[in-house]
Motif scaffolding. Structure first.
Motif, PDB file in Angstrom:
ATOM      1  N   LYS A   1      46.729   3.090  13.826  1.00 59.91           N
ATOM      2  CA  LYS A   1      47.554   3.470  14.898  1.00 59.91           C
ATOM      3  C   LYS A   1      48.314   4.620  14.374  1.00 59.91           C
ATOM      4  O   LYS A   1      48.353   5.723  14.957  1.00 59.91           O
ATOM      5  CB  LYS A   1      48.277   2.219  15.432  1.00 59.91           C
ATOM      6  CG  LYS A   1      49.014   2.736  16.666  1.00 59.91           C
ATOM      7  CD  LYS A   1      49.640   1.606  17.380  1.00 59.91           C
ATOM      8  CE  LYS A   1      50.686   2.090  18.671  1.00 59.91           C
ATOM      9  NZ  LYS A   1      51.443   1.160  19.144  1.00 59.91           N
ATOM     10  N   LEU A   2      48.945   4.209  13.197  1.00 63.35           N
ATOM     11  CA  LEU A   2      49.953   5.479  12.841  1.00 63.35           C
ATOM     12  C   LEU A   2      49.064   6.887  12.264  1.00 63.35           C
ATOM     13  O   LEU A   2      49.482   7.885  12.715  1.00 63.35           O
ATOM     14  CB  LEU A   2      50.542   4.996  11.806  1.00 63.35           C
ATOM     15  CG  LEU A   2      51.799   3.735  11.717  1.00 63.35           C
ATOM     16  CD1 LEU A   2      52.376   3.328  10.618  1.00 63.35           C
ATOM     17  CD2 LEU A   2      52.684   4.399  12.718  1.00 63.35           C
TER      18      LEU A   2
ATOM     19  N   ARG B   1      46.343   7.787  13.959  1.00 58.32           N
ATOM     20  CA  ARG B   1      46.030   8.439  15.057  1.00 58.32           C
ATOM     21  C   ARG B   1      47.111   9.411  15.467  1.00 58.32           C
ATOM     22  O   ARG B   1      47.026  10.329  16.108  1.00 58.32           O
ATOM     23  CB  ARG B   1      45.527   7.330  16.244  1.00 58.32           C
ATOM     24  CG  ARG B   1      44.118   7.001  15.851  1.00 58.32           C
ATOM     25  CD  ARG B   1      43.431   6.196  16.949  1.00 58.32           C
ATOM     26  NE  ARG B   1      44.285   4.798  17.386  1.00 58.32           N
ATOM     27  CZ  ARG B   1      44.337   3.716  16.906  1.00 58.32           C
ATOM     28  NH1 ARG B   1      43.374   3.448  16.253  1.00 58.32           N
ATOM     29  NH2 ARG B   1      45.076   2.992  17.409  1.00 58.32           N
ATOM     30  N   GLU B   2      48.360   8.776  15.717  1.00 59.82           N
ATOM     31  CA  GLU B   2      49.552   9.390  15.896  1.00 59.82           C
ATOM     32  C   GLU B   2      49.963  10.498  15.297  1.00 59.82           C
ATOM     33  O   GLU B   2      50.279  11.583  15.655  1.00 59.82           O
ATOM     34  CB  GLU B   2      50.779   8.443  15.868  1.00 59.82           C
ATOM     35  CG  GLU B   2      50.638   7.303  17.164  1.00 59.82           C
ATOM     36  CD  GLU B   2      51.905   6.510  17.176  1.00 59.82           C
ATOM     37  OE1 GLU B   2      52.594   6.588  16.209  1.00 59.82           O
ATOM     38  OE2 GLU B   2      51.747   5.223  18.017  1.00 59.82           O
TER      39      GLU B   2
ATOM     40  N   GLN C   1      47.607  13.183  16.186  1.00 58.32           N
ATOM     41  CA  GLN C   1      48.049  14.044  17.381  1.00 58.32           C
ATOM     42  C   GLN C   1      49.305  14.832  17.138  1.00 58.32           C
ATOM     43  O   GLN C   1      49.420  16.015  17.652  1.00 58.32           O
ATOM     44  CB  GLN C   1      48.652  12.663  18.498  1.00 58.32           C
ATOM     45  CG  GLN C   1      48.857  13.345  19.819  1.00 58.32           C
ATOM     46  CD  GLN C   1      47.618  14.135  20.302  1.00 58.32           C
ATOM     47  OE1 GLN C   1      46.502  13.620  20.354  1.00 58.32           O
ATOM     48  NE2 GLN C   1      48.060  15.074  21.078  1.00 58.32           N
ATOM     49  N   LEU C   2      50.108  14.445  16.310  1.00 57.61           N
ATOM     50  CA  LEU C   2      51.192  15.275  15.968  1.00 57.61           C
ATOM     51  C   LEU C   2      50.846  16.726  15.330  1.00 57.61           C
ATOM     52  O   LEU C   2      51.458  17.534  15.710  1.00 57.61           O
ATOM     53  CB  LEU C   2      52.014  14.597  15.216  1.00 57.61           C
ATOM     54  CG  LEU C   2      53.105  13.556  15.622  1.00 57.61           C
ATOM     55  CD1 LEU C   2      53.855  12.521  14.646  1.00 57.61           C
ATOM     56  CD2 LEU C   2      53.692  13.965  16.795  1.00 57.61           C
TER      57      LEU C   2
ATOM     58  N   TYR D   1      57.424  15.160  11.876  1.00 58.72           N
ATOM     59  CA  TYR D   1      56.241  14.870  10.873  1.00 58.72           C
ATOM     60  C   TYR D   1      56.760  14.257   9.575  1.00 58.72           C
ATOM     61  O   TYR D   1      56.047  13.078   9.122  1.00 58.72           O
ATOM     62  CB  TYR D   1      55.545  16.150  10.395  1.00 58.72           C
ATOM     63  CG  TYR D   1      54.287  15.946   9.604  1.00 58.72           C
ATOM     64  CD1 TYR D   1      53.133  15.502  10.028  1.00 58.72           C
ATOM     65  CD2 TYR D   1      54.316  16.423   8.322  1.00 58.72           C
ATOM     66  CE1 TYR D   1      51.846  15.338   9.065  1.00 58.72           C
ATOM     67  CE2 TYR D   1      53.447  16.296   7.592  1.00 58.72           C
ATOM     68  CZ  TYR D   1      52.311  15.628   7.956  1.00 58.72           C
ATOM     69  OH  TYR D   1      51.170  15.584   7.041  1.00 58.72           O
TER      70      TYR D   1
ATOM     71  N   LEU E   1      57.954  10.661  10.087  1.00 57.00           N
ATOM     72  CA  LEU E   1      56.905   9.644  10.341  1.00 57.00           C
ATOM     73  C   LEU E   1      56.217   9.260   9.124  1.00 57.00           C
ATOM     74  O   LEU E   1      55.964   8.117   9.039  1.00 57.00           O
ATOM     75  CB  LEU E   1      56.005  10.342  11.468  1.00 57.00           C
ATOM     76  CG  LEU E   1      55.054   9.364  11.903  1.00 57.00           C
ATOM     77  CD1 LEU E   1      55.339   8.066  12.773  1.00 57.00           C
ATOM     78  CD2 LEU E   1      53.948  10.137  13.073  1.00 57.00           C
TER      79      LEU E   1
END
Length: 239
Positions: A198-199, A201-202, A205-206, A221, A224
């Motif tokens: 999940k991370l 994918r995020e 996306q970022l 960024y 995260l």
């Protein structure tokens, strides 16, 4: 060596290394130390037992002749290992140029006036040559099998103990507490994998958003990425 002037026989005894059911040979050497041709003839008291080659011939001046005497295979050995067989060597001066084919029995006739020299040879039996004896390792070889049996017994006992230890560990892994712990760790691992996906994918996306907008994204960024590292480290410690 004989006292003959024409032929000096070597040796004076025919020595046979006696063995049952086996032909045995012995060599005689008759040197001619004169300047004359010498004709010779060999006789034996037991002609059926021996084979002499050559049994007649001519020895050239200052030369040596070899005669091979072969005893036929014997089926029985004498009780005292004594032999009464004898050989007689006769020698006579021959004319120059004479060959073995020219030798006749008349040349060794004393009645005909020939000067015949004679030498008697005895036959003796000797022990056959023994093969080299192998290295005696009786004590080591004798004790080695017993030692190996003992060692093997010790090793078998050791292996048996190791198998018993393994058998004892296996039931512990099948206890309810162990199965519950394994299930919990497996679930946490699956959760960590899902969270990581999940991370990821995020994060992707970022990255795509950062290409469209170049403001404020680099700091988020970095934060995260740090957060992901902390979460993964915590999960790995638990597992």
């Amino acid at each position: 060596m004989s006292n003959s002037e024409l032929l000096s026989v070597e040796p004076l005894d025919l020595q046979f290394p006696f063995e049952l059911r086996k032909q045995i040979s012995c060599s005689l050497y008759w040197p001619n130390k004169t300047d004359n041709h010498v004709a010779f003839k060999v006789k034996t008291t037991n002609p059926k037992k021996y084979c002499v080659r050559p049994n007649t011939g001519v020895v050239l001046p200052r030369s040596t002749c070899e005669v091979l005497v072969t005893m036929q295979a014997q089926k029985e050995a004498p009780s005292d290992m004594q032999c009464k067989d004898k050989f007689l060597l006769q020698g006579v001066t021959a004319s120059p140029g004479v060959t073995a084919k020219d030798v006749t029995p008349e040349m060794f006739s004393k009645e005909a006036g020939y000067l015949v020299e004679e030498t008697k040879l005895r036959v003796t039996y000797v022990a056959p040559p023994q093969p080299p004896s192998p290295v005696h390792e009786g004590s080591e070889e004798g004790s080695s099998p017993r030692a190996s049996v003992s060692d093997n017994g010790g090793q078998a006992s050791e292996f048996s103990f190791q198998r018993s230890s393994a058998d004892k560990v296996e039931p512990q892994e099948n206890t309810p507490e162990a199965r519950a712990l394994i299930t919990k760790l497996t679930e946490e691992k699956q959760s960590a994998i899902q969270l990581n996906n999940k991370l990821q994918r995020e994060l992707d996306q970022l990255r795509r958003d950062s290409k469209r907008s170049q403001s404020g994204i680099p700091l988020m960024y970095v934060l995260l990425v740090g957060l992901i590292g902390l979460i993964l480290g915590y999960i790995m410690k638990r597992t």
